[in-house]
Design an enzyme around this catalytic site. Structure first.
Site, PDB file in Angstrom:
ATOM      1  N   HIS A 116      15.485 -12.464  44.372  1.00 21.89           N
ATOM      2  CA  HIS A 116      14.172 -12.431  43.715  1.00 21.89           C
ATOM      3  C   HIS A 116      14.082 -13.629  42.767  1.00 21.89           C
ATOM      4  CE1 HIS A 116      11.070 -10.867  40.945  1.00 21.89           C
ATOM      5  NE2 HIS A 116      10.761  -9.985  41.881  1.00 21.89           N
TER       6      HIS A 116
ATOM      7  N   GLN B  65      16.464  -2.844  42.475  1.00 17.02           N
ATOM      8  CA  GLN B  65      16.138  -1.975  43.608  1.00 17.02           C
ATOM      9  C   GLN B  65      17.233  -0.944  43.868  1.00 17.02           C
ATOM     10  OE1 GLN B  65      13.243  -1.918  44.902  1.00 17.02           O
ATOM     11  NE2 GLN B  65      12.438  -3.843  44.108  1.00 17.02           N
TER      12      GLN B  65
ATOM     13  N   ASP C  21      21.851  -7.844  40.116  1.00 15.74           N
ATOM     14  CA  ASP C  21      20.452  -7.504  39.898  1.00 15.74           C
ATOM     15  C   ASP C  21      20.235  -6.138  40.538  1.00 15.74           C
ATOM     16  OD1 ASP C  21      17.780  -7.084  40.105  1.00 15.74           O
ATOM     17  OD2 ASP C  21      17.287  -9.042  40.951  1.00 15.74           O
TER      18      ASP C  21
ATOM     19  N   LYS D 284      10.647   0.811  37.913  1.00 16.24           N
ATOM     20  CA  LYS D 284      10.960   1.068  39.333  1.00 16.24           C
ATOM     21  C   LYS D 284      11.750   2.361  39.478  1.00 16.24           C
ATOM     22  CE  LYS D 284      11.164  -3.836  40.282  1.00 16.24           C
ATOM     23  NZ  LYS D 284      10.127  -4.366  41.151  1.00 16.24           N
TER      24      LYS D 284
ATOM     25  N   CYS E 204       8.006 -12.334  45.636  1.00 17.67           N
ATOM     26  CA  CYS E 204       8.796 -13.096  44.645  1.00 17.67           C
ATOM     27  C   CYS E 204      10.135 -13.520  45.223  1.00 17.67           C
ATOM     28  CB  CYS E 204       9.003 -12.309  43.350  1.00 17.67           C
ATOM     29  SG  CYS E 204       7.469 -11.871  42.547  1.00 17.67           S
TER      30      CYS E 204
HETATM   31  N1  PMP Z   1      14.907  -8.254  40.976  1.00 24.62           N
HETATM   32  C1  PMP Z   1      14.463  -7.549  42.020  1.00 24.62           C
HETATM   33  C2  PMP Z   1      15.356  -7.371  43.205  1.00 24.62           C
HETATM   34  C3  PMP Z   1      13.182  -7.007  41.994  1.00 24.62           C
HETATM   35  O1  PMP Z   1      12.740  -6.295  43.042  1.00 24.62           O
HETATM   36  C4  PMP Z   1      12.362  -7.192  40.859  1.00 24.62           C
HETATM   37  C5  PMP Z   1      10.956  -6.638  40.794  1.00 24.62           C
HETATM   38  N2  PMP Z   1      10.196  -6.861  41.946  1.00 24.62           N
HETATM   39  C6  PMP Z   1      12.885  -7.916  39.790  1.00 24.62           C
HETATM   40  C7  PMP Z   1      14.160  -8.429  39.875  1.00 24.62           C
HETATM   41  C8  PMP Z   1      12.094  -8.145  38.536  1.00 24.62           C
HETATM   42  O2  PMP Z   1      11.873  -6.950  37.893  1.00 24.62           O
HETATM   43  P1  PMP Z   1      10.852  -6.859  36.646  1.00 24.62           P
HETATM   44  O3  PMP Z   1       9.608  -7.567  37.084  1.00 24.62           O
HETATM   45  O4  PMP Z   1      10.666  -5.409  36.454  1.00 24.62           O
HETATM   46  O5  PMP Z   1      11.534  -7.522  35.500  1.00 24.62           O
END
Ligand code: PMP
Length: 397
Positions: A119, A195, A192, A218, A355
């Protein structure tokens, strides 16, 4: 639709989600999860009955709220197998990774090893902090290729930073192996867990990572709250990041001294009710059990994959054992059009680059559609998705 086999998805929790009305199929939980009533109630009560500031008040209600806030920290730490003083509340995973990128130092090492599926939140913070990136490729079915990572990891890498579960492909990392690779290279391992935290049992001790980042929203909790877990010695070596109230020991104009972690990294009034809501979400998830949640979502994802594979002209991405996430394209139709037509059919999916533009480049597409399942999912969601895709194909025939 005619399902190929009955879908064995055991949980029936939709009634606990007031925002999901009849005829609406919410398949975008990987972007953000809908909230169960228990979480909404905890947030409402915190504002309507219990609210006060934390850590500073001398009066009873503030002391009680401080107790709730710190109980939320302890529960969040326990949820991933860590200790409370290793758990820094952040705005979310993005802020957590930025904190590490800007304050963790590993000698003079100036490179970070990431993977092709990360991401943007696990790419851009390292770039902003001045690190050069090396990129671990993916296997044909969309897993991070740890054999390649092992060959690539070197004494130049300050950090190996990898998604525990991919937000596009749903692939699950073999984290203990990644930890061995990091250890051998003398790099820190950051996972990270955005998910993974909502979908898998997570135990940072067993994963053997140095840092674990995730977001509350999430995980059925509120927006604006998340966490960075870090090994105590790693956090102890990190200088303060943002300055302000709540992170200091003593301030004079000549010199300021700071508190230890986690307070050192939590400048300003924290997201008090966010923490309370996250605690409620964690209690809710633990009340169901993450093994059961994982099995439920994996069963729905597997059923969706099977049904989509049986449709001609649909390309699926990622491994068959993806954790609740199914990315796909309908041949010759832009993912945004797929998403719009599905929306007309009452099916909410994400369409875009998620993203993860470098991953889209690797897949050779501008975008994918993504269906992601959660606790409230059911066989009717899979059926609605397939019916909606038939509509897409009729329109674009
Ligand atoms: N890493 C991953 C794998 C994600 O799916 C996301 C959110 N789509 C993020 C980081 C970023 O999370 P946040 O926008 O809640 O900070």
């Amino acid at each position: 639709m005619t399902a190929h086999a009955p879908i064995a998805a055991p949980l029936d929790l939709r009634g606990q989600f007031p925002a999901i009305g009849p005829g609406w199929h919410y398949l975008d939980s990987a972007a953000t999860a809908q909230k169960p009533q228990a979480v909404i109630d905890a947030i409402t009560t915190a504002y309507a009955r219990d609210y006060a500031t934390v850590h500073r008040g001398v009066y009873q209600r503030s002391a009680e709220m401080t107790g709730r806030f710190e109980a939320a920290r302890a529960a969040t730490a326990r949820f991933i197998g860590g200790q409370p003083d290793e758990l820094v509340f952040t705005r979310g995973a993005t802020e957590a990774i930025n904190l590490v990128a800007q304050r963790f130092q590993n000698g003079t090492r100036k490179r970070v090893l990431v993977s092709q599926l990360e991401h943007h939140s696990n790419i851009v913070p390292w770039q902003l902090a001045g690190y050069a990136l090396d990129v671990v490729p993916l296997s044909a079915d969309g897993r991070i290729d740890l054999d390649a990572a092992e060959r690539m990891a070197s004494e130049d890498h300050a950090v190996i930073a990898l998604a525990h579960v991919s937000n596009v492909l749903g692939s699950v990392l073999d984290a203990p192996r990644a930890a061995q690779i990091a250890r051998k290279a003398g790099a820190a391992l950051l996972l990270d867990g955005c998910q993974a935290a909502p979908r898998l049992p997570v135990d940072v001790a067993a994963l053997d990572c140095d840092f674990y980042a995730f977001s509350g929203h999430k995980l059925y909790g509120p927006t604006g709250i998340g966490a960075l877990w870090g090994k105590a010695d790693r956090l102890a070596d990190m200088a303060p990041w943002q300055g302000g109230g709540a992170m200091i020991d003593r301030v004079t104009f000549a010199e300021t001294t700071y508190l230890d972690a986690p307070a050192r990294f939590e400048a300003g009034t924290p997201h008090i009710v966010g923490a309370v809501g996250l605690h409620a979400a964690i209690d809710w998830v633990e009340g169901i059990g993450r093994d059961r949640l994982h099995a439920h979502e994996a069963a729905l994802a597997a059923a969706a994959r099977e049904a989509l594979r049986a449709m001609n002209d649909v390309t699926l991405y990622g491994p068959d054992d993806s954790a609740g996430i199914v990315s796909f394209n309908v041949d010759g139709v832009h993912a945004h059009d797929v998403g719009t037509i599905l929306d007309d059919a009452g099916v909410a999916v994400r369409a875009g680059h998620h993203c993860a533009q470098p991953l889209m480049d690797h897949l050779g597409v501008a975008a994918t559609a993504r269906a992601s399942f959660a606790a409230h999912g059911g066989p009717d969601d899979v059926e609605a998705l397939v019916d909606g895709l038939k509509r897409v194909k009729r329109i674009f025939r």
